[in-house]
Motif scaffolding. Structure first.
Motif, PDB file in Angstrom:
ATOM      1  N   CYS A   1     -30.068  18.377  -2.103  1.00 27.38           N
ATOM      2  CA  CYS A   1     -29.333  18.783  -0.910  1.00 27.38           C
ATOM      3  C   CYS A   1     -29.584  20.255  -0.657  1.00 27.38           C
ATOM      4  O   CYS A   1     -29.685  21.040  -1.594  1.00 27.38           O
ATOM      5  N   ARG A   2     -29.690  20.618   0.640  1.00 27.81           N
ATOM      6  CA  ARG A   2     -29.938  22.031   0.934  1.00 27.81           C
ATOM      7  C   ARG A   2     -28.720  22.720   1.542  1.00 27.81           C
ATOM      8  O   ARG A   2     -28.814  23.848   2.006  1.00 27.81           O
ATOM      9  N   GLN A   3     -27.555  22.066   1.525  1.00 29.34           N
ATOM     10  CA  GLN A   3     -26.391  22.649   2.204  1.00 29.34           C
ATOM     11  C   GLN A   3     -25.710  23.769   1.424  1.00 29.34           C
ATOM     12  O   GLN A   3     -25.055  24.620   2.008  1.00 29.34           O
ATOM     13  N   GLY A   4     -25.823  23.719   0.107  1.00 30.02           N
ATOM     14  CA  GLY A   4     -25.335  24.847  -0.690  1.00 30.02           C
ATOM     15  C   GLY A   4     -23.830  25.049  -0.772  1.00 30.02           C
ATOM     16  O   GLY A   4     -23.382  26.163  -1.018  1.00 30.02           O
TER      17      GLY A   4
ATOM     18  N   THR B   1     -25.967  20.141  -4.927  1.00 29.07           N
ATOM     19  CA  THR B   1     -26.770  21.186  -4.342  1.00 29.07           C
ATOM     20  C   THR B   1     -27.503  22.005  -5.403  1.00 29.07           C
ATOM     21  O   THR B   1     -28.524  22.626  -5.152  1.00 29.07           O
TER      22      THR B   1
ATOM     23  N   GLY C   1     -31.366  21.907  -5.965  1.00 29.77           N
ATOM     24  CA  GLY C   1     -32.227  22.097  -4.798  1.00 29.77           C
ATOM     25  C   GLY C   1     -32.517  20.812  -4.042  1.00 29.77           C
ATOM     26  O   GLY C   1     -32.009  19.745  -4.383  1.00 29.77           O
ATOM     27  N   PHE C   2     -33.340  20.968  -3.012  1.00 26.10           N
ATOM     28  CA  PHE C   2     -33.659  19.839  -2.134  1.00 26.10           C
ATOM     29  C   PHE C   2     -35.086  19.385  -2.400  1.00 26.10           C
ATOM     30  O   PHE C   2     -35.985  20.206  -2.522  1.00 26.10           O
TER      31      PHE C   2
END
Ligand code: SAH
Length: 341
Positions: A114-117, A124, A127-128
């Motif tokens: 996921c890139r939403q952080g 998250t 990383g994505f």
């Protein structure tokens, strides 16, 4: 990335028929292939009622890889089952099957990583990697059901990833899993959760789907929200709530807002009041989630019971989410792309 046309598990039944017609095959062949896929036989070589020549042509035209169980954990507390699935290209994602009185629900991932952080979420951390295809999302549902022996009647897109960032594949997945010739899971038994991508919420409203939209709000004021969710820097609460109010107007489906309670961050009485006002504007429902602990984070859960009481007094329609699978790290925000090594 994989070419959608070549990914047979991502094809709708009518597209499968068309694809086989283009190969010079009669519609009943498409039906046979579809039936194997539905049974979880994701290997052309094992589709025994097809002629050998067709099986090898299919293997040339399409790719088809069943997910592999890399790890399976069963909760001693409530029977929740968590899977780590190995995908065709070496990526891995988690899915969770939960037992409720009204049936079993599977929580699936929509992206590898996921890139939403969001600061409170484990998904998250690593990383994505990439978006999942519709067929991969379908495989999470189908193979979780088959392996666990728990018939699935509901789906939540609340695992790893931001589903609205993978918009096209997610919509395709919804149509696939809802298809009468497929798993035939009713849209009203499907929930999709987003961190709040405003243009996609507006686009989703136009799809006329009867699913339940969940929006991860987690704070009623921009200042707080920006400190815990990077997406808040792109869309402020006013813009998000406007889109949500319009979503309700258009679909007549109540939005469920998610709010993970974090002590000293979003649990103050003034925040409860602000939250109540936002919910009134959208006709929404509040799902209060006791914050789940995530390794490496110093955030601690707030007192969900007293915050819920405060909200009820303000007229908010609120439920406190049950924590399922906490003993196997299968609760909200605890899913990861891969086992940490
Ligand atoms: N990206 C989507 C889908 C994830 S759904 C979204 O943000 O909505 C997972 C839900 O669990 C989201 O509401 C998320 O904010 C919430 N969550 C994440 N970490 C959590 C934690 N540590 N405790 C409780 N809820 C958490």
């Amino acid at each position: 990335m994989q070419d959608a046309q070549k990914d047979i598990a991502s094809l709708l039944p009518e597209e499968l028929t068309a694809a086989l017609r283009d190969m010079g095959e009669a519609p009943f062949r498409a039906k046979q292939v579809g039936d194997w896929l539905k049974k979880g036989v994701w290997d052309f070589g094992e589709m025994r009622n097809l002629p050998a020549a067709l099986r090898s042509r299919l293997a040339e035209e399409f790719h088809l890889t069943p997910p592999r169980v890399l790890r399976k954990q069963v909760s001693q507390a409530d029977g929740t089952v968590k899977y780590l699935w190995g995908l065709g290209d070496g990526n891995a994602v988690e899915s969770v099957v939960m037992r409720y009185s009204y049936g079993n629900t599977v929580c699936i991932s929509s992206q590898a990583g996921c890139r939403q952080g969001c600061v409170f979420c484990a998904s998250t951390g690593l990383g994505f990697k990439r978006d999942l295809t519709a067929g991969e999302m379908l495989s999470e549902v189908l193979f979780s059901q088959m392996d666990s022996g728990m018939p699935v009647t509901g789906i939540v897109l609340m695992g790893i990833g931001e589903p609205l960032e993978n918009y096209k594949q997610v919509i395709r997945f919804l149509r696939l899993v809802n298809h009468p010739q497929g798993m035939n899971i009713g849209m009203r038994h499907i929930s999709l959760s987003t961190c709040g991508l405003v243009p996609e919420i507006r686009r989703l409203a136009e799809e006329d789907l009867q699913l339940t939209l969940s929006v991860s709000l987690h704070a009623p004021d921009d200042e707080t929200r920006k400190t815990i969710m990077p997406i808040a820097r792109k869309f402020d609460i006013e813009t998000l709530i406007d889109a949500c109010a319009d979503y309700f107007k258009r679909t007549q489906r109540r939005i469920s807002f998610e709010y993970a309670l974090i002590r000293g961050v979003n649990d103050a009485p003034w925040q409860a009041e602000k939250l109540a006002a936002l919910l009134r504007r959208t006709h929404g429902h509040l799902n209060l989630i006791p914050l789940n602990r995530v390794e490496g984070s110093s955030l601690i859960p707030g007192d969900a019971k007293s915050f819920a009481e405060m909200l009820k007094k303000l007229g908010v329609n609120v439920t406190v989410r049950r924590r399922l699978g906490a003993d196997i790290d299968a609760a909200c925000g605890q899913l990861r792309r891969k086992e940490a090594t």
